[in-house]
Write a protein that holds these residues in place. Structure first.
Motif, short mmCIF file in Angstrom:
data_model
loop_
_atom_site.label_atom_id
_atom_site.label_comp_id
_atom_site.label_asym_id
_atom_site.label_seq_id
_atom_site.Cartn_x
_atom_site.Cartn_y
_atom_site.Cartn_z
N GLU A 42 44.51 42.66 47.57
CA GLU A 42 45.58 42.47 46.59
C GLU A 42 46.63 43.51 46.92
O GLU A 42 46.37 44.71 46.87
CB GLU A 42 45.03 42.69 45.18
CG GLU A 42 46.04 42.47 44.09
CD GLU A 42 45.44 42.75 42.73
OE1 GLU A 42 46.14 43.39 41.92
OE2 GLU A 42 44.29 42.36 42.48
N ARG A 47 50.83 49.93 48.07
CA ARG A 47 49.38 50.06 47.93
C ARG A 47 48.72 48.72 48.26
O ARG A 47 49.35 47.67 48.18
CB ARG A 47 48.97 50.51 46.55
CG ARG A 47 49.21 49.50 45.46
CD ARG A 47 48.06 49.47 44.45
NE ARG A 47 48.24 48.36 43.53
CZ ARG A 47 47.67 47.16 43.69
NH1 ARG A 47 46.91 46.90 44.70
NH2 ARG A 47 47.89 46.22 42.81
N ARG A 49 44.72 46.88 47.71
CA ARG A 49 43.34 46.99 47.22
C ARG A 49 42.45 46.06 48.04
O ARG A 49 42.72 44.87 48.16
CB ARG A 49 43.25 46.61 45.75
CG ARG A 49 41.79 46.67 45.24
CD ARG A 49 41.70 46.33 43.80
NE ARG A 49 42.53 47.28 43.09
CZ ARG A 49 42.86 47.16 41.82
NH1 ARG A 49 42.45 46.14 41.12
NH2 ARG A 49 43.63 48.06 41.25
N THR A 51 38.71 44.45 48.50
CA THR A 51 37.46 44.17 47.81
C THR A 51 36.38 44.01 48.86
O THR A 51 36.34 43.01 49.58
CB THR A 51 37.57 42.91 46.93
OG1 THR A 51 38.63 43.11 45.99
CG2 THR A 51 36.28 42.66 46.18
N ARG A 74 35.17 52.19 54.93
CA ARG A 74 36.30 52.66 54.12
C ARG A 74 37.21 53.59 54.93
O ARG A 74 38.44 53.50 54.83
CB ARG A 74 35.82 53.40 52.88
CG ARG A 74 35.32 52.48 51.81
CD ARG A 74 35.00 53.25 50.56
NE ARG A 74 34.33 52.41 49.60
CZ ARG A 74 34.28 52.66 48.32
NH1 ARG A 74 34.84 53.74 47.83
NH2 ARG A 74 33.66 51.83 47.52
N GLU A 89 43.13 51.21 48.16
CA GLU A 89 42.22 51.32 47.03
C GLU A 89 41.04 50.41 47.37
O GLU A 89 41.19 49.43 48.10
CB GLU A 89 42.87 50.83 45.74
CG GLU A 89 44.10 51.62 45.33
CD GLU A 89 44.81 51.00 44.14
OE1 GLU A 89 44.33 49.97 43.59
OE2 GLU A 89 45.85 51.54 43.75
N PHE A 90 39.88 50.76 46.84
CA PHE A 90 38.69 49.97 47.17
C PHE A 90 37.97 49.54 45.91
O PHE A 90 37.90 50.27 44.92
CB PHE A 90 37.75 50.78 48.06
CG PHE A 90 38.33 51.07 49.40
CD1 PHE A 90 38.25 50.15 50.42
CD2 PHE A 90 38.98 52.27 49.63
CE1 PHE A 90 38.82 50.42 51.66
CE2 PHE A 90 39.54 52.55 50.87
CZ PHE A 90 39.46 51.62 51.89
N GLU A 91 37.43 48.36 45.98
CA GLU A 91 36.62 47.78 44.91
C GLU A 91 35.42 47.15 45.60
O GLU A 91 35.54 46.64 46.71
CB GLU A 91 37.47 46.72 44.19
CG GLU A 91 36.82 46.06 43.04
CD GLU A 91 37.80 45.09 42.38
OE1 GLU A 91 37.46 43.89 42.32
OE2 GLU A 91 38.86 45.53 41.93
#
Length: 95
Positions: A42, A47, A49, A51, A74, A89-91
């Motif tokens: 996303e 930035r 993100r 997943t 990562r 960013e990581f999810e």
């Protein structure tokens, strides 16, 4: 930095041999040799993100990523994202 541009939206992480490339608006594809892993993304302003799967497996054969790659996933993605001037960013995927 250990990242080199290969194409406009494709970069090589030199130390690991991993490439990361855009695969549309909502995905990137991570590749190592003949193996691939599709990662949902996303994007926002400066930035991105990612997943990540809880237990990453190659899409082409279903085998787990090698421990040395899975453990540094990562870090590799972070270096490439920052090369692209995006803050990562990581999810972790729930499934």
């Amino acid at each position: 930095m250990t990242v080199r541009a290969l194409q406009a939206q494709k970069a090589l992480h030199v130390e690991s041999g991993v490439t990361l490339a855009s695969a549309g608006r909502e995905d990137v594809i991570l590749q190592l040799g003949a193996h691939t892993l599709l990662i949902a993304v996303e994007s926002g302003v400066s930035r991105i993100r990612f997943t990540l799967p809880a237990a990453p497996r190659w899409d082409d054969n279903g085998e787990p990523l090698p421990p040395e790659l899975a453990g540094n996933l990562r870090g590799i993605i972070t270096e490439i994202a920052r090369f692209w001037e995006q803050e990562p960013e990581f999810e972790i995927a729930c499934r």
